[in-house]
Structures are given as C-alpha cells and as structure tokens.
Design an enzyme around this catalytic site. Structure first.
Site, PDB file in Angstrom:
ATOM      1  N   CYS A 379     -12.097  20.214 -27.786  1.00  0.00           N
ATOM      2  CA  CYS A 379     -12.861  19.102 -27.211  1.00  0.00           C
ATOM      3  C   CYS A 379     -11.909  17.981 -26.779  1.00  0.00           C
ATOM      4  CB  CYS A 379     -13.926  18.637 -28.194  1.00  0.00           C
ATOM      5  SG  CYS A 379     -15.324  17.897 -27.318  1.00  0.00           S
ATOM      6  N   HIS A 515     -16.860  23.337 -29.437  1.00  0.00           N
ATOM      7  CA  HIS A 515     -16.400  23.326 -30.834  1.00  0.00           C
ATOM      8  C   HIS A 515     -16.548  24.713 -31.464  1.00  0.00           C
ATOM      9  CE1 HIS A 515     -15.755  19.001 -31.357  1.00  0.00           C
ATOM     10  NE2 HIS A 515     -16.724  18.867 -30.475  1.00  0.00           N
ATOM     11  N   GLU A 517     -15.214  25.911 -33.984  1.00  0.00           N
ATOM     12  CA  GLU A 517     -15.193  25.890 -35.454  1.00  0.00           C
ATOM     13  C   GLU A 517     -16.601  25.909 -36.043  1.00  0.00           C
ATOM     14  OE1 GLU A 517     -14.535  23.378 -33.469  1.00  0.00           O
ATOM     15  OE2 GLU A 517     -14.899  21.403 -34.347  1.00  0.00           O
TER      16      GLU A 517
END
Ligand code: GLN
Length: 543
Positions: A379, A515, A517
């Site tokens: 990001c 994102h 993750e």
C-alpha cells in the site's frame, strides 16, 4: 440449531480474549462444527477506521469493506472463515443507527432508551445475518466493570435468558497472577471479577484462567467453590511459546470438552494435526531470515498484527524463522540506512498514512533497490517505491503524493473515482475521513509473464484494499520507460494495483496497492509472503 458462546474478560485488559475466542472456534471446527465469530466493541467510534494505530492497533479490513477490530484478523487466521461487516459492531455504530431512526420518527413517539432500544439493537446484531452456523462466538470488548460495557452485558444477559442454557454459554476469561513476594498464585482477582459479572446477572459457565504457571489443583478447586462451578469448568490457560499452540493447549486442558458437556453434545475427538504441524514449523524451523520492516508505528506491534503474522506464515511455508527488525523510518532522514539495515535479507515498507517518515521510507526503498535486497512494498510502501523510482530512475525530481499537500508532480494522487461492482464510487478532498477510502476486496488482473503472475499462478486475483490515494496512471508510460513493470491492474485497466522490477534487474521487488497480509493464514500462507520469504532465504545464503 445455532448455539451462542459469549466471551467476556475480567481483572485486566490484554488477556487475549480475541485469541481465546479464535482458538476455541478452531477447536469446535476441528470437531466438525461450523462457526462464526463476532466482536461487540463498547467504544464510541462508529468503527476503528479513524483511530490511531497507537490507540487501537491495526484496522482489519473485511472482504465487504468493513474497517474492523484486529481481533477479526485472529478469527480469520484461526478458522479460515472470512469475516464480514456484520461481525463487528461498536456502541458508536449502534447509537448512530438509533439516532438516525429517531430523527426519521421511526420510534413513533416513544422515549428512546438504553434499555430496551440499545440493548435490542445489540441483540439484533448478534442474531442477524447467519447461515445456520452451529456456533456463534461473541466476544465482548473491554473488561467487566467498564461503564461503557454495561449495555452489552445487559444485552447478552437478556439473550442468554431467552436462548436458554441449552443454547447459550457464558465464558469468562480472567487472570490468576503470581505474586512474587508471597510466592503464590492468587485467585482473589478472579473471584472478584466473577462477582462483578454476577452483579449484572450473568453467571459464567466456564472460567478460562490465564496464568504464567500451572494453577495447582487446590487453587482451581477454590475458584470453583467460590464461583459456583464444577472444577472441570475452571480451565487454566497457560502462557505458550506460539499463538498457534493455543488451540492445542486449550484442548489439553479440556476446554472444548467442557463446552460440549455444557450443551449436551457429543462429537469425536478433534483432529488437530494441522495445528501440530504449524507449531512444529514455528518452533523448530530449519533456517532463519531477518526482515527489516520500515514503518511508523514500530513501537506498538499491534499496529502491524496481520503483517507480522503473514511474515511468520511465509516462514512456515519456507521452514524458516522470520525475525523482524522493526525500524522507525524517521531515522533514515538523518542516518544512513546501512547502519540499520545491514544484515537484513529483505526489506518491507508496510501501509501508512501521512507525510511524516515518508522520506525515510523512500530512502529504505532506494537502499533495497540499489543493493539488490528483496523489497516488498505494501500500500503506502508501494506508493513510496513508485515515488523513489520516479525520482531516481525516471528523473521526475519533484515526484510526490498529493497526500503530502499540493504538488505539481502528483505521481501518487487522490483517487476521485473508481468502480465497485458496476457502480462508480466518487470522492473529493473534503469528504468525511471515516469509511470513505477504497475499502474491501477488489479484483486485480495480472499481466502474463510477470513475477506476480508466476507467484499467484492465476490471472485474476482478489485482494483487500484500504487507501485513498493511488499511483497516478498518467505517469505510467514514463515509469515504464524507466523500467517499472505494471504487472497488476484493476479489471478496467485504470488503476495500477501492482508494480515490480523484472527479475533481470532485481532479485525480488514488488509493490502492491492492496493488503495481502489480511488474507494470509497459517495453514494457507499468502503466496506473496511465501515468495518474499523464499527470496529472503536465497538472499541469506548470499550474505
Ligand atoms: N496513505 C495511503 C493512502 O491513503 C496509503 C494507505 C495505506 O497504506 N493503507 O492511499
């Protein structure tokens, strides 16, 4: 029939209620039951989206674009069930809905009150939007006795009564501290906390007692006696070396058995081999790599919860321990990055907001790019990578982000228009800050032959977003000429989603606007993290 487990916390905060809820859910799942996890947060913000990471830790984003509590990340990682907007509510959201209804006259002249209107809204939330799950685990944020938690406890008390014992269970998480001077574990705080809960009409069915050492049999018997419980319902939750050991440890202590006993359910013993395998890989890795994470909130690791977990998952897949070196990017504004990044096998710049520390992040990108160290930008970390390469490869000296103020070279600019499910979303400079970013899951098309296409092994992917700015597509040709590959785009090909450097130029250099993750799970590590850690392992053999 859906059964409810309400989880409250007592004595002190930070006992790991979220993890406890997630671990219990994973045990029920391992016994073949379907689960859903929900978090009821008593604070007044409508959602955590506008809160500083220092206040609240990471904001976890769901597929359907909700900005939620980080515990939902634990829920997803432990159960693999994707959370939704309907799994997290706050006092702020409940009140803002109620007040909007009141203004519309929908209460037909009634006095609007905490009981029943607020408590009804909380109960409706807990009961809504389900798919016939066997269990709903509802975690109540905060600690019993907090003023703002009172309506939530009242709501679950009423709900517990209405559902009846066969459909509702109250589990209370407490602390049994070791007092060094006395050389003993003390049960009094737990007794007091249970009393506090009983004073609002809730009688816990199971106590989960956090302790840093075995709670002796006689102490457990004492807690049971004072709290009107069978001794088997007083379960110790001992500190463990990895969060992924928690389900195994709870099972050994009999938590899932006790839950089933309460509901008069039987099931075969759970199959926990996947947790055993994960714990083995986390605690007995073969190799080790160090990743430098260059960010802003490095003093509070909760701010990067999912990121740290996803890196660990990348390690699980590569059989390597991932050591994270957290570095405040502002340091690079004065000191040579080499001083802090020597010996790292990969550099990651995570998501972030605002100008402060951004030039240090750009310095970290440059260091990774020039020294051929694997780089992963997430990001903001992608945006900073683009600014670095715009300035130093494409010669756009003043390349900047409009997030930092007016600029004549908005290589990263405010996103004013984009498409979501066929609708055009529009934003402007003076919109509210809360809930107005590009949020949630969006598709992204990968270009054939690129590094990311190979990593994902797919052409179309879906990832979760949370950003207001984007790489400005009008600079694309200039950046491409300088060697930047735009390897992932929105399906309409307007928004740059992924940039990379080709393998001929750099061992591993990828920036993603989303994102990844948030979607990584221990038993399903995210491909980008697997590949990044793999590159770091290779790097560790070189240096
Ligand atoms: N501040 C940047 C934006 O709003 C990046 C956000 C992020 O890293 N999540 O676009």
């Amino acid at each position: 029939m859906t059964r409810y487990i309400f989880i409250t916390g007592g004595v002190v905060s930070s006992l790991g209620k979220g993890l406890a809820s997630a671990a219990l859910a994973s045990l029920l799942q391992a016994r073949g039951f379907s689960v859903r996890l929900r978090k009821l947060d008593p604070y007044l913000n409508v959602d955590p989206g506008t809160m500083s990471p220092y206040q609240h830790g990471e904001v976890y984003v769901t597929d359907d674009g909700a900005e939620t509590d980080l515990d939902l990340g634990h829920y997803e990682r432990f159960t693999g069930v994707s959370a939704l907007q309907s799994d997290n509510v706050t006092t702020g959201r409940i009140y803002s809905d109620i007040l909007a209804k009141e203004r519309k006259g929908e209460y037909l002249g009634a006095t609007v009150q905490v009981v029943p209107h607020v408590t009804n809204a909380i109960k409706d939330f807990a009961l809504a939007d389900l798919n016939g799950e066997d269990f709903v685990i509802c975690e109540i944020g905060g600690t019993v006795g907090d003023i703002e938690g009172a309506p939530f406890l009242e709501a679950i008390r009423q709900l517990g009564y209405k559902l009846g014992r066969e459909r509702a269970l109250f589990l209370h998480l407490t602390l049994v501290p070791f007092i060094a001077a006395a050389g003993e574990l003390k049960t009094k705080p737990t007794q007091h906390s249970v009393k506090e809960l009983q004073s609002v009409g809730i009688h816990p069915d199971i106590l989960l007692c956090r302790a840093d050492r075995e709670i002796p049999e006689n102490e457990r018997a004492k807690i049971a006696l004072f709290c009107n419980l069978d001794q088997s319902a007083v379960i110790q939750a001992l500190d463990v070396d990895s969060i992924y050991r928690v389900p195994l440890s709870y099972h050994e202590e009999g938590l899932d058995r006790e839950v089933l006993r309460h509901f008069n359910l039987t099931s075969p013993e759970p199959d926990l081999t996947r947790w055993q395998e994960i714990v083995k890989r986390v605690t007995e890795p073969e190799g080790k790599v160090t990743i430098g994470v260059v960010g802003k909130y490095v003093n509070l690791l909760d701010a990067y919860k999912s990121l740290a977990e996803a890196l660990t998952h990348g390690g699980i897949a590569n059989n390597a321990k991932v050591e994270m070196r957290w570095i405040d990017s502002e340091i690079f504004e004065e000191e040579d990055p080499e001083l802090h990044l020597s010996g790292v096998h990969g550099i990651l710049v995570p998501g972030g907001f605002g100008e402060r520390g951004s030039s240090g992040k750009i310095a970290a990108v440059r260091h990774a790019r020039e020294r051929q160290i694997p780089y992963f930008g997430i990001c903001f970390g992608m945006q900073m990578a683009v600014l670095e390469m715009a300035r130093n490869l494409a010669g756009i000296e003043n390349a900047a982000s409009s997030e930092f103020g007016a600029t004549n070279q908005p290589v990263v600019g405010l996103m004013t228009e984009w498409e979501r499910d066929g609708d055009i979303q529009r934003r402007s400079d003076d919109d509210d800050l809360g809930g107005t970013m590009r949020l949630g899951a969006y598709d992204c098309k990968l270009s054939a032959g690129t590094r990311v296409a190979e990593i994902y092994g797919e052409e179309m992917i879906s990832e979760r977003h949370r950003h207001r700015y984007e790489v400005n597509p009008t600079y694309r040709a200039e950046l491409e000429k300088a060697g930047v590959v735009f390897s992932g785009l929105s399906p309409d090909e307007r928004l740059p989603e992924i940039i990379e450097l080709p393998e001929s130029e750099h061992p591993w250099f990828v920036g993603v606007q989303f994102h990844p993750e948030l979607k990584s799970r221990p038993f399903e590590p995210h491909p980008l993290f697997v590949s990044f850690i793999n590159a770091a392992v290779t790097q560790s053999r070189l240096v």
